[in-house]
Design an enzyme around this catalytic site. Structure first.
Site, PDB file in Angstrom:
ATOM      1  N   CYS A 265       2.370   7.404  23.087  1.00  0.00           N
ATOM      2  CA  CYS A 265       3.050   8.124  24.152  1.00  0.00           C
ATOM      3  C   CYS A 265       4.379   8.642  23.607  1.00  0.00           C
ATOM      4  O   CYS A 265       5.213   7.861  23.172  1.00  0.00           O
ATOM      5  CB  CYS A 265       3.272   7.173  25.308  1.00  0.00           C
ATOM      6  SG  CYS A 265       3.682   8.040  26.792  1.00  0.00           S
TER       7      CYS A 265
ATOM      8  N   THR B  56      12.497  -7.353 -10.942  1.00  0.00           N
ATOM      9  CA  THR B  56      11.988  -8.723 -11.068  1.00  0.00           C
ATOM     10  C   THR B  56      10.727  -8.883 -10.221  1.00  0.00           C
ATOM     11  O   THR B  56      10.697  -8.452  -9.065  1.00  0.00           O
ATOM     12  CB  THR B  56      13.069  -9.724 -10.602  1.00  0.00           C
ATOM     13  OG1 THR B  56      14.232  -9.474 -11.385  1.00  0.00           O
ATOM     14  CG2 THR B  56      12.632 -11.162 -10.763  1.00  0.00           C
TER      15      THR B  56
ATOM     16  N   HIS C 266      -1.684  -7.841   2.428  1.00  0.00           N
ATOM     17  CA  HIS C 266      -1.689  -8.352   3.809  1.00  0.00           C
ATOM     18  C   HIS C 266      -2.912  -7.923   4.617  1.00  0.00           C
ATOM     19  O   HIS C 266      -3.107  -8.385   5.734  1.00  0.00           O
ATOM     20  CB  HIS C 266      -0.382  -8.021   4.533  1.00  0.00           C
ATOM     21  CG  HIS C 266      -0.195  -6.604   4.949  1.00  0.00           C
ATOM     22  ND1 HIS C 266      -0.409  -6.195   6.237  1.00  0.00           N
ATOM     23  CD2 HIS C 266       0.211  -5.513   4.272  1.00  0.00           C
ATOM     24  CE1 HIS C 266      -0.138  -4.891   6.326  1.00  0.00           C
ATOM     25  NE2 HIS C 266       0.247  -4.460   5.146  1.00  0.00           N
TER      26      HIS C 266
ATOM     27  N   GLY D  59       0.805  -1.216   0.000  1.00  0.00           N
ATOM     28  CA  GLY D  59       0.000   0.000   0.000  1.00  0.00           C
ATOM     29  C   GLY D  59       0.841   1.271   0.000  1.00  0.00           C
ATOM     30  O   GLY D  59       0.512   2.241  -0.689  1.00  0.00           O
TER      31      GLY D  59
HETATM   32  N1  PLP Z   1      -2.996   2.956   3.539  1.00  0.00           N
HETATM   33  C1  PLP Z   1      -3.796   2.543   4.532  1.00  0.00           C
HETATM   34  C2  PLP Z   1      -5.174   3.120   4.669  1.00  0.00           C
HETATM   35  C3  PLP Z   1      -3.352   1.571   5.436  1.00  0.00           C
HETATM   36  O1  PLP Z   1      -4.141   1.163   6.421  1.00  0.00           O
HETATM   37  C4  PLP Z   1      -2.034   1.049   5.274  1.00  0.00           C
HETATM   38  C5  PLP Z   1      -1.491   0.086   6.235  1.00  0.00           C
HETATM   39  O2  PLP Z   1      -1.792   0.107   7.413  1.00  0.00           O
HETATM   40  C6  PLP Z   1      -1.259   1.504   4.200  1.00  0.00           C
HETATM   41  C7  PLP Z   1      -1.768   2.462   3.352  1.00  0.00           C
HETATM   42  C8  PLP Z   1       0.125   0.976   3.957  1.00  0.00           C
HETATM   43  O3  PLP Z   1       0.056  -0.325   3.409  1.00  0.00           O
HETATM   44  P1  PLP Z   1       1.320  -1.311   3.464  1.00  0.00           P
HETATM   45  O4  PLP Z   1       1.418  -1.778   4.880  1.00  0.00           O
HETATM   46  O5  PLP Z   1       0.969  -2.419   2.532  1.00  0.00           O
HETATM   47  O6  PLP Z   1       2.494  -0.539   2.997  1.00  0.00           O
END
Ligand code: PLP
Length: 384
Positions: free
Chosen positions: A326, A238, A202, A72
């Site tokens: 924190c 790759t 994931h 992501g």
């Molecule tokens: N965007 C959102 C809304 C997410 O919740 C997360 C991961 O917690 C990410 C992006 C980042 O994804 P990744 O952990 O696959 O880099």
């Protein structure tokens, strides 16, 4: 009851056994480089092609519109850098919300330090974008709007189809971070008029370190990564064949139980909320009650800090997440909680419980009982 009870499915999810099984041959027998012409390479390429078709189908895209990435974060970065750099001649203005993931906010902030301009679309007290407010923010030089499909902390779902329609009408590219929704909430990139969409394996019971970016055909973006002609020249390197196969398998499996899981998890989510509100005083539910991820419960508990609650839950075999961290002795609310207007005192006791495919009613009832006990203990300590 099996412990631990895993209630942190917004952070990551366990890989399904059928996903592991689908991936295994690509480590041991079909290990070829998918860019080669001999049979182990061709078999690897076939695995990639099938996964690409499944991922595309899950959002009503075509396979050539899917670029595999490392997850992501990379997808968000590539979408933002890619669009802004490739469209400099059109304008340098971009819009996003203050509740986005850092993977969207930080590349925009870096661009803003380098000749681009970034503004926030306001969100309401539930963290939701009103398309009419967005309409007021779009300028003639706006190139990109990035609004997340659903928030990873408070679970609020945005009106993506209305935002997409508005952006298309105004000639602005629309990116959505669908990391929390792909495989959980129905997505149709055509109907929702999405130009770019980020996803990550994931979060849907696939492996870590693999994701994809949907780039609508014809949208100009710069290359994500240089040094190779893979992914039609859009991302050199790759391919992570086992990871891609795992993502494809996960998408295939989860879309079969998406509707059933949504209904079941919505019921369990409401049972958890009702149980906590009945047995605990000073509980505030954050985010939208109607436009909400079926698996998300986000609350603030008065008079206690999130971190000791997490430790207490962990001792009882429950995994959850806090909403405030924190730092240097004081508790700092997350940027999301600040953006929806929570003050420091309220945000101290923020807790996120995110349900998953394996969560059942017994786990929910155990969580209610345990959390009430942990909070009572902490409140006694404060009073003592
Ligand atoms: N965007 C959102 C809304 C997410 O919740 C997360 C991961 O917690 C990410 C992006 C980042 O994804 P990744 O952990 O696959 O880099």
């Amino acid at each position: 009851m099996k412990l631990p009870i895993y209630l942190d499915n917004a952070a990551t999810t366990p890989v399904l056994p059928e996903v592991v099984e689908a991936m295994l041959p690509y480590f041991t027998e079909l290990y070829g480089n998918s860019a080669t012409l001999y049979s182990v390479g061709v078999a690897a390429r076939d695995g990639v092609d099938t996964a690409r078709e499944t991922v595309a189908e899950t959002m009503n895209a075509t396979p050539d519109e899917i670029v595999f990435t490392s997850g992501g974060t990379e997808s968000d970065n590539a979408a933002i850098w890619g669009i802004m750099q490739a469209n400099k001649h059109r304008g340098r203005h971009m819009l996003t919300t203050p509740v986005e993931h850092h993977a969207v906010l930080e590349p925009m902030e870096t661009l803003a330090e380098n000749g681009f301009e970034m503004n926030f679309i306001p969100v309401d007290s539930e963290g939701r974008v009103d398309p009419d407010e967005l309409a007021k923010c779009i300028r003639p030089d706006t190139v990109l709007v990035s609004v997340m499909h659903a928030n990873n902390e408070i679970g609020t779902i945005n009106p993506i189809a209305a935002i997409g329609a508005l952006c298309r009408e105004r000639g602005v590219y629309f990116h959505t971070d669908a990391v929390q929704t792909f495989g959980k909430v129905p997505i149709d990139v055509r109907a929702m008029k999405i130009d770019l969409l980020s996803l990550s394996a994931h979060k849907l019971h696939g492996p870590k370190g693999i994701g994809a970016l949907f780039v609508r055909r014809g949208i100009p973006v710069i290359r994500f990564q240089e040094g190779g002609e893979q992914e039609k020249g859009r991302r050199g390197g790759t391919l992570n064949v086992p990871g891609i196969v795992g993502l494809g398998k996960a998408a295939e499996v989860v879309r079969h139980y998406m509707a059933e899981d949504t209904e079941r998890l919505t019921f369990l989510r409401e049972r958890l909320i009702a149980g906590l509100q009945t047995h605990l005083v000073g509980v505030r539910i954050n985010g939208s009650r109607t436009h909400r991820l079926s698996f998300n419960v986000h609350l603030c508990i008065e008079g206690v800090d999130g971190e000791p609650i997490l430790l207490g839950l962990d001792d009882a075999g429950i995994c959850a997440s806090a909403g405030s961290a924190c730092s240097s002795g004081s508790v700092e609310p997350s940027h999301v909680l600040k953006a929806i207007g929570l003050d420091r005192e309220t945000a101290r006791g923020a807790l996120r419980l995110t349900l998953g495919h394996e969560t059942d009613a017994e786990a929910i009832d155990y969580t209610i009982k345990t959390l009430c006990g942990v909070v009572a203990g902490l409140r006694d300590l404060v009073r003592a």
